[in-house]
Design a protein around this motif. Structure first.
Motif, PDB file in Angstrom:
ATOM      1  N   LYS A 155       0.823  -1.217   0.000  1.00  0.00           N
ATOM      2  CA  LYS A 155       0.000   0.000   0.000  1.00  0.00           C
ATOM      3  C   LYS A 155       0.850   1.258   0.000  1.00  0.00           C
TER       4      LYS A 155
ATOM      5  N   TRP B  83      -3.269  -4.063  -7.013  1.00  0.00           N
ATOM      6  CA  TRP B  83      -3.228  -3.012  -6.000  1.00  0.00           C
ATOM      7  C   TRP B  83      -4.558  -2.964  -5.259  1.00  0.00           C
TER       8      TRP B  83
ATOM      9  N   ASP C 129      -5.833  -0.557  -3.618  1.00  0.00           N
ATOM     10  CA  ASP C 129      -6.489   0.738  -3.809  1.00  0.00           C
ATOM     11  C   ASP C 129      -5.667   1.516  -4.853  1.00  0.00           C
TER      12      ASP C 129
ATOM     13  N   GLU D 266      -4.922   5.310  -4.292  1.00  0.00           N
ATOM     14  CA  GLU D 266      -3.961   5.488  -3.186  1.00  0.00           C
ATOM     15  C   GLU D 266      -2.528   5.205  -3.653  1.00  0.00           C
TER      16      GLU D 266
ATOM     17  N   GLN E 118      -7.703   8.406 -13.831  1.00  0.00           N
ATOM     18  CA  GLN E 118      -7.273   8.198 -12.434  1.00  0.00           C
ATOM     19  C   GLN E 118      -5.918   8.860 -12.177  1.00  0.00           C
TER      20      GLN E 118
END
Ligand code: SAM
Length: 199
Positions: free
Chosen positions: A103, A124, A126, A129, A167
């Protein structure tokens, strides 16, 4: 072709004897995508490259062999991948490896001029993030090279480049550009290059 749940798990986190075989196989079947990534990295001699999710390390090897001889760091959640890479590249002072929690990236802000992620976005937990985390560790004018298939290995999630680029912009990247590719092992796949703004 449907991939068994056991192999899917290994693709996302290789371990044990099966993991060793999977890492070797990945180096072979993802050669075309790694070629695309290497070209997109557009390396110079002062670059410091981070590869997130380097797996069997084929791209790391290509970066180390590059005539511009940049420094390279590999980040992985797989202890097996880290141990094998540390052994394989023990004679390279320009290479080092870090085990991560998946993360966060355990590096100072603005450390790297290039970041490569090949076939790892699917895993992943998130995505926004992780993109924010990558932006943090990139230097100004640094470049992220993100290579991915249109379909995740489990065939559940689609990765369309328009969505990925959106994104990246939301995360704060200044520019994005995608090229489309095709090879027999990975069918249709994309390479999106995103840059961090100059100060
Ligand atoms: C499908 S393999 C791709 C390996 C290599 N990049 C290639 O294209 O051959 C995905 C790799 O990403 C690693 N990985 C998965 N999630 C990760 C995360 N959140 N952070 C870092 N590495 C991750 C896995 O351990 C695995 O080695």
């Amino acid at each position: 072709m449907a991939i068994s749940p056991r192999i899917l798990k290994q693709l996302g986190h290789p371990s044990g004897i099966t993991g060793r075989l999977v890492l070797r196989l990945l180096n072979r079947v993802n050669r075309g995508m790694n070629d695309v990534a290497l070209k997109a990295l557009d390396l110079g001699e002062n670059d410091h490259v981070l590869e997130v999710g380097f797996g069997g390390g084929a791209l790391i090897a290509r970066v180390l062999e590059h005539d511009k001889t940049p420094r390279v760091t590999g980040a992985e959640i797989s202890e097996l991948a880290i141990n094998l890479a540390r052994k394989r590249y023990r004679n390279y002072a320009r290479a080092n490896f870090a085990l991560t929690d998946g993360k966060t990236l355990p590096f100072e802000s603005a450390t790297f001029t290039r970041v490569a992620c090949v076939n790892v976005i699917y895993f992943w937990p998130d995505v926004p993030e992780m993109l924010t985390e990558i932006l943090r560790i990139l230097a100004d004018k640094g470049k992220l090279v993100l290579c991915y298939s249109e379909q995740s290995p489990d065939n559940v999630t689609s990765f369309f480049h328009d969505d990925v680029e959106a994104q990246l912009r939301t995360a704060g990247f200044a520019t994005t550009h995608t090229t489309e590719h095709f090879d027999k092992d990975n069918d249709r796949h994309f390479c999106t290059v995103a840059t961090k703004a100059a100060p």
